[in-house]
Design a protein around this motif. Sequence first.
Motif, PDB file in Angstrom:
ATOM      1  N   ARG A 122       0.931  -1.277  -0.061  1.00  0.00           N
ATOM      2  CA  ARG A 122      -0.068   0.001   0.029  1.00  0.00           C
ATOM      3  C   ARG A 122       0.971   1.245   0.010  1.00  0.00           C
ATOM      4  O   ARG A 122       0.588   2.199  -0.695  1.00  0.00           O
ATOM      5  N   VAL A 123       1.963   1.303   0.764  1.00  0.00           N
ATOM      6  CA  VAL A 123       2.871   2.454   0.804  1.00  0.00           C
ATOM      7  C   VAL A 123       3.543   2.672  -0.577  1.00  0.00           C
ATOM      8  O   VAL A 123       3.589   3.755  -1.041  1.00  0.00           O
ATOM      9  N   GLN A 124       3.831   1.656  -0.969  1.00  0.00           N
ATOM     10  CA  GLN A 124       4.542   1.654  -2.452  1.00  0.00           C
ATOM     11  C   GLN A 124       3.731   2.052  -3.736  1.00  0.00           C
ATOM     12  O   GLN A 124       3.901   2.856  -4.331  1.00  0.00           O
ATOM     13  N   ALA A 125       2.382   1.562  -3.214  1.00  0.00           N
ATOM     14  CA  ALA A 125       1.334   2.123  -4.338  1.00  0.00           C
ATOM     15  C   ALA A 125       1.238   3.361  -4.175  1.00  0.00           C
ATOM     16  O   ALA A 125       0.843   4.008  -5.450  1.00  0.00           O
ATOM     17  N   LEU A 126       0.727   4.064  -3.309  1.00  0.00           N
ATOM     18  CA  LEU A 126       0.554   5.446  -2.885  1.00  0.00           C
ATOM     19  C   LEU A 126       1.798   6.226  -3.722  1.00  0.00           C
ATOM     20  O   LEU A 126       1.597   7.286  -4.192  1.00  0.00           O
ATOM     21  N   LYS A 183       6.746  14.369  -8.215  1.00  0.00           N
ATOM     22  CA  LYS A 183       7.491  13.807  -9.339  1.00  0.00           C
ATOM     23  C   LYS A 183       8.586  12.913  -8.751  1.00  0.00           C
ATOM     24  O   LYS A 183       8.708  11.809  -9.326  1.00  0.00           O
ATOM     25  N   VAL A 184       9.421  13.233  -7.710  1.00  0.00           N
ATOM     26  CA  VAL A 184      10.167  12.639  -7.036  1.00  0.00           C
ATOM     27  C   VAL A 184       9.756  11.338  -6.563  1.00  0.00           C
ATOM     28  O   VAL A 184      10.386  10.254  -6.837  1.00  0.00           O
ATOM     29  N   ALA A 185       8.733  11.299  -5.920  1.00  0.00           N
ATOM     30  CA  ALA A 185       7.991  10.108  -5.501  1.00  0.00           C
ATOM     31  C   ALA A 185       7.653   9.128  -6.546  1.00  0.00           C
ATOM     32  O   ALA A 185       8.077   7.870  -6.654  1.00  0.00           O
ATOM     33  N   ARG A 186       7.181   9.641  -7.592  1.00  0.00           N
ATOM     34  CA  ARG A 186       6.639   8.859  -8.959  1.00  0.00           C
ATOM     35  C   ARG A 186       8.060   8.381  -9.612  1.00  0.00           C
ATOM     36  O   ARG A 186       8.024   7.157  -9.899  1.00  0.00           O
ATOM     37  N   THR A 187       8.840   8.990  -9.545  1.00  0.00           N
ATOM     38  CA  THR A 187      10.316   8.594 -10.267  1.00  0.00           C
ATOM     39  C   THR A 187      11.003   7.556  -9.324  1.00  0.00           C
ATOM     40  O   THR A 187      11.313   6.594  -9.963  1.00  0.00           O
ATOM     41  N   LEU A 188      11.049   7.603  -8.125  1.00  0.00           N
ATOM     42  CA  LEU A 188      11.485   6.613  -7.170  1.00  0.00           C
ATOM     43  C   LEU A 188      10.713   5.475  -7.530  1.00  0.00           C
ATOM     44  O   LEU A 188      11.195   4.325  -7.532  1.00  0.00           O
ATOM     45  N   ALA A 189       9.273   5.255  -7.312  1.00  0.00           N
ATOM     46  CA  ALA A 189       8.380   4.218  -7.459  1.00  0.00           C
ATOM     47  C   ALA A 189       8.710   3.713  -8.705  1.00  0.00           C
ATOM     48  O   ALA A 189       8.776   2.342  -8.901  1.00  0.00           O
ATOM     49  N   ALA A 190       8.971   4.378  -9.707  1.00  0.00           N
ATOM     50  CA  ALA A 190       9.228   3.719 -11.214  1.00  0.00           C
ATOM     51  C   ALA A 190      10.654   3.227 -11.211  1.00  0.00           C
ATOM     52  O   ALA A 190      10.602   2.056 -11.874  1.00  0.00           O
ATOM     53  N   ARG A 191      11.479   3.516 -10.679  1.00  0.00           N
ATOM     54  CA  ARG A 191      12.882   3.069 -10.476  1.00  0.00           C
ATOM     55  C   ARG A 191      12.701   1.642  -9.738  1.00  0.00           C
ATOM     56  O   ARG A 191      13.678   0.818 -10.059  1.00  0.00           O
ATOM     57  N   LYS A 192      12.154   1.764  -8.786  1.00  0.00           N
ATOM     58  CA  LYS A 192      12.097   0.462  -7.999  1.00  0.00           C
ATOM     59  C   LYS A 192      10.920  -0.450  -8.467  1.00  0.00           C
ATOM     60  O   LYS A 192      10.782  -1.602  -7.733  1.00  0.00           O
ATOM     61  N   LYS A 193      10.084  -0.065  -9.317  1.00  0.00           N
ATOM     62  CA  LYS A 193       9.302  -1.086 -10.203  1.00  0.00           C
ATOM     63  C   LYS A 193       8.229  -1.275  -9.405  1.00  0.00           C
ATOM     64  O   LYS A 193       7.597  -2.533  -9.179  1.00  0.00           O
ATOM     65  N   ARG A 241       2.756  -5.231 -15.528  1.00  0.00           N
ATOM     66  CA  ARG A 241       3.412  -5.840 -14.441  1.00  0.00           C
ATOM     67  C   ARG A 241       2.402  -6.066 -13.154  1.00  0.00           C
ATOM     68  O   ARG A 241       2.878  -6.528 -12.103  1.00  0.00           O
ATOM     69  N   SER A 242       1.069  -6.195 -13.414  1.00  0.00           N
ATOM     70  CA  SER A 242       0.237  -6.465 -12.312  1.00  0.00           C
ATOM     71  C   SER A 242       0.731  -7.929 -12.060  1.00  0.00           C
ATOM     72  O   SER A 242       0.734  -8.873 -13.154  1.00  0.00           O
ATOM     73  N   PRO A 243       0.252  -8.369 -10.941  1.00  0.00           N
ATOM     74  CA  PRO A 243       0.821  -9.824 -10.441  1.00  0.00           C
ATOM     75  C   PRO A 243       0.182 -10.944 -11.115  1.00  0.00           C
ATOM     76  O   PRO A 243       0.696 -11.705 -11.533  1.00  0.00           O
ATOM     77  N   LEU A 244      -1.101 -10.690 -11.605  1.00  0.00           N
ATOM     78  CA  LEU A 244      -1.550 -12.101 -12.301  1.00  0.00           C
ATOM     79  C   LEU A 244      -1.212 -11.982 -13.642  1.00  0.00           C
ATOM     80  O   LEU A 244      -0.986 -13.211 -14.120  1.00  0.00           O
ATOM     81  N   VAL A 245      -0.962 -10.739 -14.235  1.00  0.00           N
ATOM     82  CA  VAL A 245      -0.794 -10.884 -15.739  1.00  0.00           C
ATOM     83  C   VAL A 245       0.736 -11.269 -15.814  1.00  0.00           C
ATOM     84  O   VAL A 245       1.141 -12.292 -16.671  1.00  0.00           O
ATOM     85  N   VAL A 246       1.758 -11.007 -14.729  1.00  0.00           N
ATOM     86  CA  VAL A 246       3.089 -11.890 -14.689  1.00  0.00           C
ATOM     87  C   VAL A 246       3.047 -13.256 -14.501  1.00  0.00           C
ATOM     88  O   VAL A 246       3.701 -14.139 -15.057  1.00  0.00           O
TER      89      VAL A 246
END
Length: 264
Positions: A122-126, A183-193, A241-246
């Motif tokens: 949840r923290v990561q998704a936000l 923007k920084v939060a989204r960039t970090l989240a994208a880098r960490k996938k 990359r949603s869990p069920l698709v993977v």
Amino acid sequence: MTRAHGTLARYHVDKCRCELCCARKSSYHTGRTRQIAYGRWQPYAAPESARAHVAYLIGYGLSINTIADMAGVDHECVSDLMSDAHERGLLPASAEALLSVRFDLDLVPGRSFIDAAGTRRRVQALATLGHSVKSQATALGRLANNFNDVVTQVRVFAYTARQVRDLYDEWSSNPPPDTHGAKVARTLAARKKWLPPAAWDDDWIDLTDAALEIELRRQAELMGDVEVRRCYDAFRKKGERSPLVVAAAREYDRRLYRKQVAFA
């Protein structure tokens, strides 16, 4: 833990003496007396259903001690059950009490440790929406440095999990203003996938990593060949990359491999 009225667990463990619980107790003793007279009395309940249910609860990150506390039975009872030490079976009241426990975060004692997977997701998704970990900590009245540990901890207090869940329910459909911090939060989240809220099913987000993997593989195995191929294409070509698709993409690879081996 609130147990249903009209059960032995409610009568024995919670000491409830309402009409329904007393009637269940009376019915149990009447049946017991009759079965003893017929020579068919079995004082213990088969442990399989209770063991499977406890395993299900463990899959949501509840410890054996927490499950025992929520059921109102001895810790040793549940420990023996899961180690297959109950050779004779369980007392009916204990079996009923364990089967009455449900994974409901609001019912877990606040100071009980539970698996942190759901909280971490949840923290990561936000963060993928732009809600930084720091902004989440501030909203919860927590210190940012300490709250950062939630992303890496294996277990968290139930009250922390409830706080994060409630914040997630409020913020997951409301991206923040497009500030530098967002923007920084989204960039970090994208880098960490990290995965966004849309990737998570409500029935899966709180499963432990191990239990989630098992459930996703089970779901993927139920899919038809066309469906798993679509998921494979979505994963390989579109980066979904949603869990069920993977999981379905991996299932496609397994089926393709089995076909290649069969025709080799």
